[in-house]
Design a protein around this motif. Sequence first.
Motif, PDB file in Angstrom:
ATOM      1  N   GLU A  80      50.713  54.228  32.424  1.00  9.88           N
ATOM      2  CA  GLU A  80      51.113  54.566  31.046  1.00  9.88           C
ATOM      3  C   GLU A  80      52.473  53.970  30.683  1.00  9.88           C
ATOM      4  N   ARG A  81      53.349  53.819  31.666  1.00  8.33           N
ATOM      5  CA  ARG A  81      54.668  53.239  31.385  1.00  8.33           C
ATOM      6  C   ARG A  81      54.558  51.749  31.073  1.00  8.33           C
ATOM      7  N   HIS A  82      53.668  51.064  31.795  1.00  9.31           N
ATOM      8  CA  HIS A  82      53.518  49.611  31.641  1.00  9.31           C
ATOM      9  C   HIS A  82      52.044  49.284  31.423  1.00  9.31           C
ATOM     10  N   PRO A  83      51.562  49.370  30.203  1.00  7.25           N
ATOM     11  CA  PRO A  83      50.134  49.151  29.961  1.00  7.25           C
ATOM     12  C   PRO A  83      49.631  47.827  30.542  1.00  7.25           C
ATOM     13  N   PHE A  84      48.442  47.926  31.135  1.00  9.14           N
ATOM     14  CA  PHE A  84      47.769  46.821  31.817  1.00  9.14           C
ATOM     15  C   PHE A  84      46.878  46.181  30.759  1.00  9.14           C
ATOM     16  N   ILE A  85      47.380  45.100  30.121  1.00  8.07           N
ATOM     17  CA  ILE A  85      46.807  44.676  28.834  1.00  8.07           C
ATOM     18  C   ILE A  85      45.307  44.395  28.836  1.00  8.07           C
ATOM     19  N   GLU A  86      44.763  43.821  29.915  1.00  8.07           N
ATOM     20  CA  GLU A  86      43.334  43.488  29.860  1.00  8.07           C
ATOM     21  C   GLU A  86      42.439  44.590  30.420  1.00  8.07           C
ATOM     22  N   TRP A  87      43.050  45.667  30.922  1.00 12.42           N
ATOM     23  CA  TRP A  87      42.228  46.638  31.645  1.00 12.42           C
ATOM     24  C   TRP A  87      41.488  47.578  30.715  1.00 12.42           C
ATOM     25  N   VAL A  88      40.202  47.755  31.010  1.00 12.22           N
ATOM     26  CA  VAL A  88      39.373  48.713  30.291  1.00 12.22           C
ATOM     27  C   VAL A  88      38.806  49.633  31.360  1.00 12.22           C
ATOM     28  N   PHE A  89      39.254  50.876  31.346  1.00 11.80           N
ATOM     29  CA  PHE A  89      38.844  51.846  32.355  1.00 11.80           C
ATOM     30  C   PHE A  89      37.398  52.267  32.146  1.00 11.80           C
ATOM     31  N   HIS A  90      37.149  52.695  30.913  1.00  9.63           N
ATOM     32  CA  HIS A  90      35.917  53.400  30.609  1.00  9.63           C
ATOM     33  C   HIS A  90      35.800  53.455  29.093  1.00  9.63           C
ATOM     34  N   GLU A  91      34.592  53.498  28.596  1.00  8.57           N
ATOM     35  CA  GLU A  91      34.415  53.543  27.135  1.00  8.57           C
ATOM     36  C   GLU A  91      35.165  54.716  26.504  1.00  8.57           C
ATOM     37  N   ASN A  92      35.285  55.831  27.254  1.00 11.80           N
ATOM     38  CA  ASN A  92      35.857  57.044  26.658  1.00 11.80           C
ATOM     39  C   ASN A  92      37.355  57.192  26.853  1.00 11.80           C
ATOM     40  N   SER A  93      37.995  56.211  27.468  1.00 11.68           N
ATOM     41  CA  SER A  93      39.439  56.372  27.691  1.00 11.68           C
ATOM     42  C   SER A  93      40.183  55.221  27.028  1.00 11.68           C
ATOM     43  N   PRO A  94      41.471  55.429  26.703  1.00 15.07           N
ATOM     44  CA  PRO A  94      42.212  54.362  26.027  1.00 15.07           C
ATOM     45  C   PRO A  94      42.314  53.112  26.917  1.00 15.07           C
ATOM     46  N   THR A  95      42.164  51.957  26.320  1.00 14.94           N
ATOM     47  CA  THR A  95      42.289  50.704  27.071  1.00 14.94           C
ATOM     48  C   THR A  95      43.771  50.377  27.237  1.00 14.94           C
ATOM     49  N   ARG A 107      58.685  46.740  24.926  1.00 15.59           N
ATOM     50  CA  ARG A 107      57.589  47.121  25.818  1.00 15.59           C
ATOM     51  C   ARG A 107      57.636  46.296  27.102  1.00 15.59           C
ATOM     52  N   THR A 108      57.237  46.939  28.198  1.00 13.62           N
ATOM     53  CA  THR A 108      56.994  46.203  29.437  1.00 13.62           C
ATOM     54  C   THR A 108      55.500  46.324  29.708  1.00 13.62           C
ATOM     55  N   LEU A 109      54.846  45.185  29.840  1.00 10.23           N
ATOM     56  CA  LEU A 109      53.387  45.144  29.968  1.00 10.23           C
ATOM     57  C   LEU A 109      53.010  44.488  31.292  1.00 10.23           C
ATOM     58  N   LYS A 110      51.762  44.677  31.676  1.00 14.42           N
ATOM     59  CA  LYS A 110      51.304  44.147  32.963  1.00 14.42           C
ATOM     60  C   LYS A 110      50.009  43.369  32.777  1.00 14.42           C
ATOM     61  N   THR A 111      49.842  42.310  33.590  1.00 20.26           N
ATOM     62  CA  THR A 111      48.578  41.574  33.598  1.00 20.26           C
ATOM     63  C   THR A 111      48.321  40.991  34.980  1.00 20.26           C
ATOM     64  N   HIS A 112      47.036  40.773  35.268  1.00 20.69           N
ATOM     65  CA  HIS A 112      46.646  39.987  36.453  1.00 20.69           C
ATOM     66  C   HIS A 112      45.993  38.667  36.008  1.00 20.69           C
ATOM     67  N   LEU A 113      46.054  38.377  34.734  1.00 21.06           N
ATOM     68  CA  LEU A 113      45.337  37.199  34.234  1.00 21.06           C
ATOM     69  C   LEU A 113      45.942  35.894  34.749  1.00 21.06           C
ATOM     70  N   PRO A 114      45.082  34.914  35.052  1.00 22.21           N
ATOM     71  CA  PRO A 114      45.618  33.587  35.367  1.00 22.21           C
ATOM     72  C   PRO A 114      46.284  33.034  34.106  1.00 22.21           C
ATOM     73  N   VAL A 115      47.190  32.091  34.303  1.00 19.17           N
ATOM     74  CA  VAL A 115      48.057  31.651  33.208  1.00 19.17           C
ATOM     75  C   VAL A 115      47.281  31.182  31.973  1.00 19.17           C
TER      76      VAL A 115
END
Length: 299
Positions: A80-95, A107-115
């Motif tokens: 929650e502190r650093h939203p994981f921009i591409e992550w989708v947990f579940h249809e019923n929870s916030p992405t 904001r401080t954000l997180k990603t694992h995406l290739p460049v």
Amino acid sequence: MNETKVDWEVRRYEVGEVEGIPLTKIICDKWDKIWAFQAKPDDLLISTYAKAGTTWIQEIVDMIQHDGDLEKCKRASTYERHPFIEWVFHENSPTGLDLAEAMPSPRTLKTHLPVQLVPPSFWEQNCKIIYVARNAKDNVVSYYHFHRMNQIMPEPGTWEEFFEKYVTGKVLWGSWYDHVKGWWDAKDNHRILYLFFEDIKENPRREIQKVLQFLGKHLEKEVLDKIIHHTQFEVMRRNPMANYTFLPPEILDHSISPFMRKGTVGDWKNYFTVAQNERFDEEYKQKMAGTSLTFRMEL
């Protein structure tokens, strides 16, 4: 987050692809929205290949931003502190996008995406990015154990099977080689601080100083000492806001393997067979030829 677990049918994600990079189908379905994400000039993006010290650098950055104030750093979970921009947990929870868009700046954000898959607005806004890379041998071991304990990641199969998938880049977020090299090349043209897991392990003070300088912060020695102490592996492992025990065991089963497992350099020696090591070294030599990027497989 725990309150919603009763509605969740926990099952392992299916895998799709975006431009040849394996991602969960649930991410692929929302890809247009992720690609269109609007970064702001004062966003800080933390980028890593999965299991390369992401949570570690997130905690370091958070403590720097809050001048070593432990209470502020325990205000919410890492997710929650650093939203994981591409992550989708579940249809019923916030992405991750929902969390990012609802967050006030800076904001401080997180990603694992290739460049090449990072939403273009990050480059357009000239955002600062911190990238952490970890040697491939330790990375594959850590990633394997993460798949075992994370009940929504694709089934890892045996160690031998997972090793094979990793070497051929058939794991989520694609090839480790392409990832670390792509970001290494990008640092010459963008505001990217490129760090190594092994360096942070060996000399946290020196590496945290680099982060401070990159973020334009100055902290007193006592505050820096406090940050070094509280971001040690053993201390973070006991921190419920960083160790992912805030998620129910139906999702992350810490009895199989803790989310924060060892955090060491060289643990691969306990897993690689002689044949696997030879195979890996051969592959590594070919794929890393022609790059100035080097890694240490042990300290």
